[in-house]
Motif scaffolding. Sequence first.
Motif, PDB file in Angstrom:
ATOM      1  N   THR A  28       0.802  -1.225   0.000  1.00  0.00           N
ATOM      2  CA  THR A  28       0.000   0.000   0.000  1.00  0.00           C
ATOM      3  C   THR A  28       0.838   1.280   0.000  1.00  0.00           C
ATOM      4  O   THR A  28       0.447   2.265  -0.597  1.00  0.00           O
ATOM      5  CB  THR A  28      -0.957   0.040   1.216  1.00  0.00           C
ATOM      6  OG1 THR A  28      -0.169  -0.058   2.398  1.00  0.00           O
ATOM      7  CG2 THR A  28      -1.959  -1.098   1.182  1.00  0.00           C
ATOM      8  N   VAL A  29       1.988   1.259   0.658  1.00  0.00           N
ATOM      9  CA  VAL A  29       2.794   2.489   0.727  1.00  0.00           C
ATOM     10  C   VAL A  29       3.888   2.473  -0.341  1.00  0.00           C
ATOM     11  O   VAL A  29       4.116   3.463  -1.023  1.00  0.00           O
ATOM     12  CB  VAL A  29       3.406   2.677   2.141  1.00  0.00           C
ATOM     13  CG1 VAL A  29       4.244   3.936   2.215  1.00  0.00           C
ATOM     14  CG2 VAL A  29       2.298   2.701   3.195  1.00  0.00           C
ATOM     15  N   CYS A  30       4.543   1.318  -0.528  1.00  0.00           N
ATOM     16  CA  CYS A  30       5.651   1.252  -1.492  1.00  0.00           C
ATOM     17  C   CYS A  30       5.160   0.859  -2.894  1.00  0.00           C
ATOM     18  O   CYS A  30       5.934   0.869  -3.840  1.00  0.00           O
ATOM     19  CB  CYS A  30       6.708   0.251  -1.027  1.00  0.00           C
ATOM     20  SG  CYS A  30       7.219   0.476   0.679  1.00  0.00           S
ATOM     21  N   HIS A  31       3.899   0.472  -2.998  1.00  0.00           N
ATOM     22  CA  HIS A  31       3.297   0.048  -4.281  1.00  0.00           C
ATOM     23  C   HIS A  31       4.087  -1.072  -4.958  1.00  0.00           C
ATOM     24  O   HIS A  31       4.327  -1.061  -6.167  1.00  0.00           O
ATOM     25  CB  HIS A  31       3.124   1.246  -5.219  1.00  0.00           C
ATOM     26  CG  HIS A  31       2.333   2.335  -4.581  1.00  0.00           C
ATOM     27  ND1 HIS A  31       0.991   2.208  -4.314  1.00  0.00           N
ATOM     28  CD2 HIS A  31       2.710   3.531  -4.092  1.00  0.00           C
ATOM     29  CE1 HIS A  31       0.570   3.299  -3.687  1.00  0.00           C
ATOM     30  NE2 HIS A  31       1.592   4.121  -3.540  1.00  0.00           N
ATOM     31  N   ILE A  32       4.513  -2.011  -4.159  1.00  0.00           N
ATOM     32  CA  ILE A  32       5.220  -3.195  -4.664  1.00  0.00           C
ATOM     33  C   ILE A  32       4.179  -4.292  -4.887  1.00  0.00           C
ATOM     34  O   ILE A  32       3.213  -4.412  -4.122  1.00  0.00           O
ATOM     35  CB  ILE A  32       6.244  -3.698  -3.610  1.00  0.00           C
ATOM     36  CG1 ILE A  32       7.265  -2.610  -3.266  1.00  0.00           C
ATOM     37  CG2 ILE A  32       6.907  -4.999  -4.035  1.00  0.00           C
ATOM     38  CD1 ILE A  32       8.381  -2.424  -4.220  1.00  0.00           C
ATOM     39  N   LYS A  33       4.415  -5.095  -5.930  1.00  0.00           N
ATOM     40  CA  LYS A  33       3.491  -6.206  -6.180  1.00  0.00           C
ATOM     41  C   LYS A  33       3.749  -7.316  -5.152  1.00  0.00           C
ATOM     42  O   LYS A  33       4.871  -7.809  -5.042  1.00  0.00           O
ATOM     43  CB  LYS A  33       3.692  -6.737  -7.594  1.00  0.00           C
ATOM     44  CG  LYS A  33       2.633  -7.736  -8.000  1.00  0.00           C
ATOM     45  CD  LYS A  33       2.806  -8.108  -9.476  1.00  0.00           C
ATOM     46  CE  LYS A  33       1.762  -9.088  -9.925  1.00  0.00           C
ATOM     47  NZ  LYS A  33       0.424  -8.527 -10.042  1.00  0.00           N
ATOM     48  N   VAL A  34       2.707  -7.699  -4.431  1.00  0.00           N
ATOM     49  CA  VAL A  34       2.848  -8.751  -3.412  1.00  0.00           C
ATOM     50  C   VAL A  34       1.960  -9.932  -3.799  1.00  0.00           C
ATOM     51  O   VAL A  34       0.759  -9.770  -4.001  1.00  0.00           O
ATOM     52  CB  VAL A  34       2.453  -8.239  -2.007  1.00  0.00           C
ATOM     53  CG1 VAL A  34       2.553  -9.365  -0.974  1.00  0.00           C
ATOM     54  CG2 VAL A  34       3.330  -7.065  -1.569  1.00  0.00           C
ATOM     55  N   LEU A  35       2.573 -11.104  -3.924  1.00  0.00           N
ATOM     56  CA  LEU A  35       1.815 -12.330  -4.192  1.00  0.00           C
ATOM     57  C   LEU A  35       1.690 -13.092  -2.877  1.00  0.00           C
ATOM     58  O   LEU A  35       2.674 -13.224  -2.140  1.00  0.00           O
ATOM     59  CB  LEU A  35       2.548 -13.200  -5.228  1.00  0.00           C
ATOM     60  CG  LEU A  35       2.938 -12.518  -6.542  1.00  0.00           C
ATOM     61  CD1 LEU A  35       3.743 -13.476  -7.425  1.00  0.00           C
ATOM     62  CD2 LEU A  35       1.698 -12.026  -7.289  1.00  0.00           C
ATOM     63  N   ASP A  36       0.503 -13.613  -2.610  1.00  0.00           N
ATOM     64  CA  ASP A  36       0.219 -14.122  -1.268  1.00  0.00           C
ATOM     65  C   ASP A  36      -0.081 -15.627  -1.279  1.00  0.00           C
ATOM     66  O   ASP A  36      -1.090 -16.067  -1.833  1.00  0.00           O
ATOM     67  CB  ASP A  36      -0.981 -13.301  -0.752  1.00  0.00           C
ATOM     68  CG  ASP A  36      -1.508 -13.784   0.580  1.00  0.00           C
ATOM     69  OD1 ASP A  36      -0.850 -14.634   1.213  1.00  0.00           O
ATOM     70  OD2 ASP A  36      -2.582 -13.309   0.980  1.00  0.00           O
ATOM     71  N   ALA A  37       0.802 -16.398  -0.665  1.00  0.00           N
ATOM     72  CA  ALA A  37       0.646 -17.863  -0.660  1.00  0.00           C
ATOM     73  C   ALA A  37      -0.668 -18.292  -0.014  1.00  0.00           C
ATOM     74  O   ALA A  37      -1.328 -19.220  -0.501  1.00  0.00           O
ATOM     75  CB  ALA A  37       1.817 -18.508   0.081  1.00  0.00           C
ATOM     76  N   ASP A  38      -1.047 -17.615   1.074  1.00  0.00           N
ATOM     77  CA  ASP A  38      -2.275 -18.024   1.768  1.00  0.00           C
ATOM     78  C   ASP A  38      -3.501 -17.857   0.874  1.00  0.00           C
ATOM     79  O   ASP A  38      -4.415 -18.678   0.911  1.00  0.00           O
ATOM     80  CB  ASP A  38      -2.475 -17.204   3.056  1.00  0.00           C
ATOM     81  CG  ASP A  38      -1.559 -17.677   4.167  1.00  0.00           C
ATOM     82  OD1 ASP A  38      -0.982 -18.774   4.026  1.00  0.00           O
ATOM     83  OD2 ASP A  38      -1.429 -16.958   5.172  1.00  0.00           O
ATOM     84  N   SER A  39      -3.512 -16.790   0.069  1.00  0.00           N
ATOM     85  CA  SER A  39      -4.701 -16.612  -0.777  1.00  0.00           C
ATOM     86  C   SER A  39      -4.734 -17.671  -1.882  1.00  0.00           C
ATOM     87  O   SER A  39      -5.798 -18.162  -2.249  1.00  0.00           O
ATOM     88  CB  SER A  39      -4.809 -15.186  -1.315  1.00  0.00           C
ATOM     89  OG  SER A  39      -3.893 -15.005  -2.339  1.00  0.00           O
ATOM     90  N   TYR A  40      -3.559 -18.078  -2.384  1.00  0.00           N
ATOM     91  CA  TYR A  40      -3.552 -19.176  -3.379  1.00  0.00           C
ATOM     92  C   TYR A  40      -3.972 -20.499  -2.728  1.00  0.00           C
ATOM     93  O   TYR A  40      -4.632 -21.325  -3.353  1.00  0.00           O
ATOM     94  CB  TYR A  40      -2.165 -19.338  -4.013  1.00  0.00           C
ATOM     95  CG  TYR A  40      -1.710 -18.147  -4.823  1.00  0.00           C
ATOM     96  CD1 TYR A  40      -2.634 -17.340  -5.489  1.00  0.00           C
ATOM     97  CD2 TYR A  40      -0.367 -17.825  -4.935  1.00  0.00           C
ATOM     98  CE1 TYR A  40      -2.216 -16.238  -6.220  1.00  0.00           C
ATOM     99  CE2 TYR A  40       0.057 -16.725  -5.667  1.00  0.00           C
ATOM    100  CZ  TYR A  40      -0.872 -15.936  -6.301  1.00  0.00           C
ATOM    101  OH  TYR A  40      -0.458 -14.848  -7.019  1.00  0.00           O
TER     102      TYR A  40
END
Length: 198
Positions: A28-40
């Motif tokens: 949200t602050v650094c606008h980096i793409k984050v992929l989330d294992a838990d959501s997969y």
Amino acid sequence: MNEPSKRMIGLTGGIGTGKTTVSHYLATVCHIKVLDADSYAREAVQKNSPILQNIKERYGTDICLDNGELDRKKLGNIIFNDSEEKEWLESQIHPYVRQRFQEEMEKSQEQIIVLDIPLLFESKLTYLVTEIWVVSCSYEQQLKRIMNRNHLTEKEAIARIKSQLPIEEKVKKADVVIDNSSTLEILYQQIEQQLNNE
Ligand code: ATP
């Protein structure tokens, strides 16, 4: 000129040490793409999925709620007490999670991607990343934070911490240790500093 190589940051830590706080700041602050294992992992067992079908065949249709969704609590009770069943379940879910990471990484043009993987070491996914960040804090803080957040007794919180690889072991394998023993401000400063450290 050669393109600079992409940074694939594997973000991990112990239960309650602050991974979600870090990944939220990165996104949200650094606008980096984050992929989330838990959501997969949740996507892997969604209603009508082939993996949920396998789970029903193994444990019976009672493993689902009336609305057809997986009863996570029931499944959690089975695997928390039985390591063979835990392994079977992981053999179903991990390949799916791995494939989703690979798909998203191939699609992405971003220079930095963060892979938020709570069980990065336990699930042997380190080969996906170019650097490993471990978010750490003291045992007492970890205990206090998860007791408060999840409304657990001390005994329950200790059992959850013990079911994972100890945080000291994870710290030893880290390229970068993010120390979350102090204020959020100090935590965020460390994140900014590490992002600028190419
Ligand atoms: P889990 O593995 O259980 O998902 P996590 O590593 O993602 O945990 P968080 O959810 O980020 O950990 O943090 C655990 C709790 O501690 C949260 O309630 C969070 O708001 C709080 N917390 C995190 N960092 C700090 C800090 N520096 N000071 C005070 N509270 C904090």
